[in-house]
Design an enzyme around this catalytic site. Structure first.
Site, PDB file in Angstrom:
ATOM      1  N   ASP A  55       0.829  -1.208   0.000  1.00 50.21           N
ATOM      2  CA  ASP A  55       0.000   0.000   0.000  1.00 50.21           C
ATOM      3  C   ASP A  55       0.867   1.263   0.000  1.00 50.21           C
ATOM      4  OD1 ASP A  55      -2.409   1.350  -0.008  1.00 50.21           O
ATOM      5  OD2 ASP A  55      -2.517   1.463   2.178  1.00 50.21           O
ATOM      6  N   ASN A 104       1.200   3.434  -2.979  1.00 47.06           N
ATOM      7  CA  ASN A 104       1.682   3.880  -4.295  1.00 47.06           C
ATOM      8  C   ASN A 104       1.162   5.276  -4.648  1.00 47.06           C
ATOM      9  OD1 ASN A 104       2.745   1.339  -4.474  1.00 47.06           O
ATOM     10  ND2 ASN A 104       1.340   0.589  -6.040  1.00 47.06           N
ATOM     11  N   HIS A 138       2.195   3.362  -9.099  1.00 50.15           N
ATOM     12  CA  HIS A 138       2.008   1.926  -9.361  1.00 50.15           C
ATOM     13  C   HIS A 138       3.182   1.371 -10.172  1.00 50.15           C
ATOM     14  CE1 HIS A 138      -1.840   2.232  -7.577  1.00 50.15           C
ATOM     15  NE2 HIS A 138      -2.435   2.872  -8.559  1.00 50.15           N
ATOM     16  N   LEU A 160      10.576 -20.914  -4.865  1.00 50.20           N
ATOM     17  CA  LEU A 160       9.679 -19.971  -4.175  1.00 50.20           C
ATOM     18  C   LEU A 160       8.351 -19.937  -4.919  1.00 50.20           C
ATOM     19  CD1 LEU A 160       9.199 -17.428  -2.244  1.00 50.20           C
ATOM     20  CD2 LEU A 160      10.104 -16.058  -4.120  1.00 50.20           C
ATOM     21  N   ILE A 187      -6.398  -4.615   7.698  1.00 52.59           N
ATOM     22  CA  ILE A 187      -6.164  -5.776   6.827  1.00 52.59           C
ATOM     23  C   ILE A 187      -6.840  -5.603   5.467  1.00 52.59           C
ATOM     24  CG2 ILE A 187      -6.608  -8.263   6.627  1.00 52.59           C
ATOM     25  CD1 ILE A 187      -5.866  -8.643   9.474  1.00 52.59           C
ATOM     26  N   SER A 188      -7.823  -4.705   5.377  1.00 58.31           N
ATOM     27  CA  SER A 188      -8.507  -4.414   4.106  1.00 58.31           C
ATOM     28  C   SER A 188      -8.957  -5.666   3.344  1.00 58.31           C
ATOM     29  CB  SER A 188      -7.616  -3.538   3.206  1.00 58.31           C
ATOM     30  OG  SER A 188      -7.333  -2.314   3.837  1.00 58.31           O
ATOM     31  N   GLU A 196       1.545 -13.379  12.369  1.00 59.19           N
ATOM     32  CA  GLU A 196       2.123 -12.200  13.009  1.00 59.19           C
ATOM     33  C   GLU A 196       1.922 -11.016  12.062  1.00 59.19           C
ATOM     34  OE1 GLU A 196       3.575 -12.008  16.076  1.00 59.19           O
ATOM     35  OE2 GLU A 196       2.968 -14.099  16.333  1.00 59.19           O
TER      36      GLU A 196
END
Ligand code: IPE
Ligand code: IPE
Ligand code: MG
Length: 252
Positions: free
Chosen positions: A23, A25, A40, A134, A194-195, A206
């Protein structure tokens, strides 16, 4: 227990699964007198850097919140820009992801995306499907409440006679099925909410909030968040003494 697993060269209390709400940008761009869209663009550069850092630290799953179910209500121009940016970034980065052993997966409802974006997503997922170093999960058109409803609907479709739902019934149908449990959720940009991100999965994660705006959140900032996590004691409802006792038993 040793904090260091020699065989894998990975700290034992490194989080396996990290999620980030990227968050800030728009504010980053505004502070520079630029349009929100340039924020962005700058944000995409940080994605590359943080993915690399996650791989180096031994994080096995990284989930990035790129576009929420609620972000459709932004100005049309910004939404279109973001869709175009996703296509460009996907097409450009897929080679690098393949080379670095990164498996790309999308979490969210893809059906609302335009055909061009859906096709880029499918191609990138297919091209990286065999990678194991990953897993990079991009949450796009994702919402935590959508995820839970979607899981329940899938469960009911698979077992139409079901009368009661247990927690363990829902897990396998969530967008994150098959990934390690979420250990750490980071939010940049200074907001402490947390949106509607991974609301089920974050139940015992955590939380780490950074004041840095996403385009300023570099590899060092990511490493600092992981380091902060590794010093925390997770109790899962137990007492601190019980946790310490279990750790010393494991060390024997
Ligand atoms: C996050 O940055 C990126 C997306 C939600 C796509 P924002 O665009 O929300 O930036 P701020 O919060 O307005 O600064
Ligand atoms: C959350 O950021 C969504 C993403 C980072 C993709 P928002 O900027 O949309 O969140 P709110 O509106 O401030 O809660
Ligand atoms: Mg925002």
């Amino acid at each position: 227990m040793s904090r260091y697993d020699e065989s894998q060269n990975i700290k034992q209390n490194t989080p396996k699964h990290v999620a980030i709400i990227m968050d800030g940008n728009g504010r980053w761009a505004k502070a520079r007198g630029k349009k929100r869209t340039s924020g962005h663009k700058a944000g995409v550069e940080r994605v590359r850097e943080v993915v690399e850092a996650a791989g180096e630290l031994g994080v096995s799953s990284l989930t990035l919140f790129a576009f929420s179910s609620e972000n459709w209500s932004r100005p049309q121009e910004e939404v279109s820009f973001l869709m175009e940016l996703f296509v460009i970034a996907l097409n450009r980065e897929v080679k690098m992801l393949r080379k670095n052993g990164v498996r790309l997966q999308f979490l969210g409802d893809k059906s609302r995306f335009n055909p061009k974006l859906q096709s880029s997503i499918n191609k990138a997922e297919e091209a990286t499907a065999d990678n194991e170093h990953l897993t990079l999960n991009i949450a796009a058109n994702y919402g935590g409440r959508w995820d839970i409803c979607n899981a329940v609907n899938k469960l009911l479709a698979s077992k139409p006679d079901l009368e009661r739902v247990e927690e363990s019934d829902i897990e396998p149908f969530l967008a994150t099925a098959g990934l390690p449990a979420l250990d750490l959720m980071i939010r940049t940009g200074g907001e402490t909410r947390i949106s509607n991100f991974l609301i089920w999965q974050a139940a015992y994660a955590e939380l780490y909030f950074s004041e840095l705006l996403w385009p300023d959140f570099d590899a060092d900032a990511f490493k600092a968040a992981v380091d902060d996590y590794s010093k925390r004691q997770r109790r899962f409802g137990k007492t601190g003494e019980q946790v310490v006792e279990k750790m010393s038993l494991n060390a024997e």
